[in-house]
Scaffold this motif. Sequence first.
Motif, short mmCIF file in Angstrom:
data_model
loop_
_atom_site.label_atom_id
_atom_site.label_comp_id
_atom_site.label_asym_id
_atom_site.label_seq_id
_atom_site.Cartn_x
_atom_site.Cartn_y
_atom_site.Cartn_z
N TYR A 208 1.64 -0.26 -4.38
CA TYR A 208 2.48 -1.39 -4.01
C TYR A 208 3.82 -0.94 -3.55
O TYR A 208 4.21 0.28 -4.06
N PRO A 209 4.21 -1.25 -2.37
CA PRO A 209 4.12 -2.59 -1.70
C PRO A 209 3.05 -2.42 -0.62
O PRO A 209 2.79 -3.16 0.07
N TYR A 210 2.57 -1.09 -0.53
CA TYR A 210 1.39 -1.00 0.45
C TYR A 210 0.16 -1.65 0.23
O TYR A 210 -0.56 -2.05 1.34
N THR A 211 -0.28 -1.72 -0.90
CA THR A 211 -1.41 -2.75 -1.44
C THR A 211 -0.60 -3.93 -1.94
O THR A 211 0.38 -3.76 -2.58
N ASN A 212 -1.42 -4.93 -2.09
CA ASN A 212 -0.97 -6.05 -2.61
C ASN A 212 -1.34 -6.52 -4.03
O ASN A 212 -2.12 -5.71 -4.46
N GLU A 245 3.91 8.51 0.37
CA GLU A 245 5.04 8.65 1.37
C GLU A 245 5.35 10.01 1.55
O GLU A 245 5.47 10.31 2.80
N VAL A 334 -16.73 -6.26 -3.72
CA VAL A 334 -16.43 -6.53 -2.32
C VAL A 334 -15.55 -7.42 -1.96
O VAL A 334 -15.50 -7.71 -0.63
N PRO A 336 -12.18 -8.64 -0.20
CA PRO A 336 -11.71 -8.18 0.65
C PRO A 336 -10.34 -7.66 0.72
O PRO A 336 -9.33 -8.03 1.11
N PHE A 337 -9.86 -6.73 -0.47
CA PHE A 337 -8.75 -6.37 -0.63
C PHE A 337 -8.71 -4.91 -0.43
O PHE A 337 -9.65 -4.21 -1.02
N GLU A 338 -7.49 -4.20 0.17
CA GLU A 338 -7.70 -2.67 0.19
C GLU A 338 -7.12 -2.26 -1.08
O GLU A 338 -6.00 -2.54 -1.59
N THR A 342 -4.54 1.85 3.82
CA THR A 342 -4.82 2.30 5.01
C THR A 342 -3.67 2.60 6.02
O THR A 342 -3.84 3.07 7.01
N VAL A 343 -2.51 2.33 5.63
CA VAL A 343 -1.27 2.73 6.35
C VAL A 343 -1.09 4.29 6.39
O VAL A 343 -0.79 4.59 7.53
N PHE A 344 -1.49 4.61 5.44
CA PHE A 344 -1.41 6.31 5.45
C PHE A 344 -2.69 7.05 5.48
O PHE A 344 -2.88 8.23 5.54
#
Lengths: 383, 372
Positions: A208-212, A245, A334, A336-338, A342-344
């Motif tokens: 978090y905050p990159y994943t929700n 990061e 399955v 659909p949450f990451e 995937t930003v990194f």
Amino acid sequence: MEKVVIIRYAEIHLKGKNRGFFERVFIINLERALKGIRHELHRTSGRYLVEKFDTARYEEIMERVLRVFGVHSCSEGLLVPNDMDSIFEAAKCVAPAGGTFKVETHRADKKYPLTSMEVSAEIGGRLLAHNRALKVDVHDPAARVYIDVRENGTALVYCSSRLGAGGMPVGTAGTGLLLLSGGIDSPVAGYMMAKRGMTVEVLHFHSYPYTNDGAKEKVQELAALLSQYTLVERLRCVNVAHIQEEIHKKCAADLNVTLLRRFMFRIAERIAAKVGAQCLVTGESLGQVASQTVEGLTSSNSVVALPVLRPLIGFDKEEIIERAKKIGTYDTSVLPFEDCCTVFLPEHPAIRPKLSYIEEEEAKLDVEALIEDALKTLEFIRL
Amino acid sequence: MIYLDNAATTPPCTEAVERARAFLEENFYNPSAIYGGAFSVHAALKEARQGVLSRIADPAKFELIFTSGGTESDNHAVFSGARRGNAVTTKGEHAAVFESFNALKGRGVEPRFAPLKCDGSVDEEGLLSLVDEKTSLVSILHVNNETGAVNDILALARAVKRKNPRALFHSDGVQAFGKIPVRLSADIDLYSVSAHKIGGLKGTGALIKRKNLVLPPLVYGGGQEGGQRSGTENVFGIMAFAYAAEKKFATLEEDGKRILALRNLLRERLDGALYTCLSPEVGSPYILSTSARGMRGEVLVRMLWERGVAAGTGSACSSRHRFSRVLMACGYDEPTLDGVLRWSFSPATTKDEILRAADIANEVAATFRGNL
């Protein structure tokens, strides 16, 4: 006539002098599985009986019990007074509608006026007269009707059985810390270790905050599904966003995942020490993704002293999916949450990273400080 | 907290909540019952119906069916209105209309989707080329909920009717009602509105329908709402809706001007090196769509939330539907679609909030970019 559930246990009977320990844990687990449902659990000659429950909840009890590790199989049984008329009434209920059958009697009450053979013959005869579609075959019957004449003036009558989860009672084989992602594999890995009796504590890394929050909720659901088997109703979460990061800023892009995994293992080892876990458990399967090559696994292993158990290491994806479906975690996995941001995600992750290269890149980071920071985000969630 | 996601929902206005409470606690009667107390609820309901309807249409020519919200109103309009031939809508519709159109296929009606201009409004020529003598329904979003672009529904309805007078014309007015001045013309047959976008409660909406237009109901039962939408009325929600509408319409024009100034202020204050504006110059004052190109909008939303600002992405973000279908139809590239942030306002939004939100948004995006 009272409906009961008959529970037979799996491997426990192979145990010798420590069998009492296994049985005690087994009973505790059965009671935990049946929490919230009124019932009585009794031990009787080599098996257990669930009695005095609301018959409307029979199916639910059956399903919960079948999921408990250590259960070999369960049967629906009828508890009746031990006179022949009552036993016949019960036998009528459990006997198949047609085909070949056989009656087998076990007589614990040796003062009972009829011998086991006589009881079987009498009830078998009455069943034949009652239902023309039945046929006796004592050598290879399609169904067996069992009668237990017990010492307390009752008899237990049952027929078919359903296969349980097998394995050993959870809590008899130490404690492991499972690294639970939101994927398909890790819940199956946790299931497999619990099946061998391990207490499986659960740790999840998010960024978090990159994943929700949805991704975290999904992991919570997975952990809750897993707890039906592992009976561990808590989850620990650690935020690794800051570590990602830093890695992204300072280190070679192709090592993003490799380095992150090393951090995860280090953090997991510290948490394992806190929860008394003797090993780490992951859902890795050889060669499934870039970080799961033998070089990748070695790179993660080399930062921890604890053994890392990977029960899925030799499984194909298809096999894992099949198991996930069977234990009921697939549909949640399955969603659909990451789970890993995937930003990194590098475009070309290193597939066979050399340890010297990894260590060189890692030296650009203040490893200890990053771990300390991440541990401050540790969150404890009761499921 | 600075709340700038009013297109998702608005905080209910206090008086509307009080009104609802009175109809929950005191006048709780079923309006269909026949004793005095129930009749007074029935009368209040009638008054509320007139109240909401008269804000936007002539009650002599239109009638209003209370529903569970915008989605139900849209579904009702689409499934009851499009029963043969083909039906035409736009690629910019809210999912309530868009997915209903997709479901028309299974009912033997051919759905047709008109292209958008880059601001999110419908391409008029493209739309009209899809309308033919077999078209049974045309549905056009009034205000695009993602970009704020306004479709001139009166002119579009006119053009559609000229081409096929028998085609019904529906518009989803959820983001327009109480915000964009409009008076329904005789060319418009159906219009959907929602309460919780203007200070009412969730679970309340309405379908406004031209009188004399006979439509089959979507929900059958005890014959409430003139048999067109059965089910015991959501009295407290309707009362709150009527109050919220009354209040919102009373200041519609001055709100519009003030909020337009706030929207323009935010647009100016957002760092142009970080944010690109996607909304049209002339559009709904209530919505400003921007893109932090190359960044992830959903991540920014969470970073903003941690700093006390609530904004939206304007799209359901998931790996399967990573990009907004509507903005894709507008023709934006992937880095732009990835970074979409939607700011939406209400009369409660203040200048100070806008200034602070802009500062925070700039800081957050700069931090994010620094981490990339």
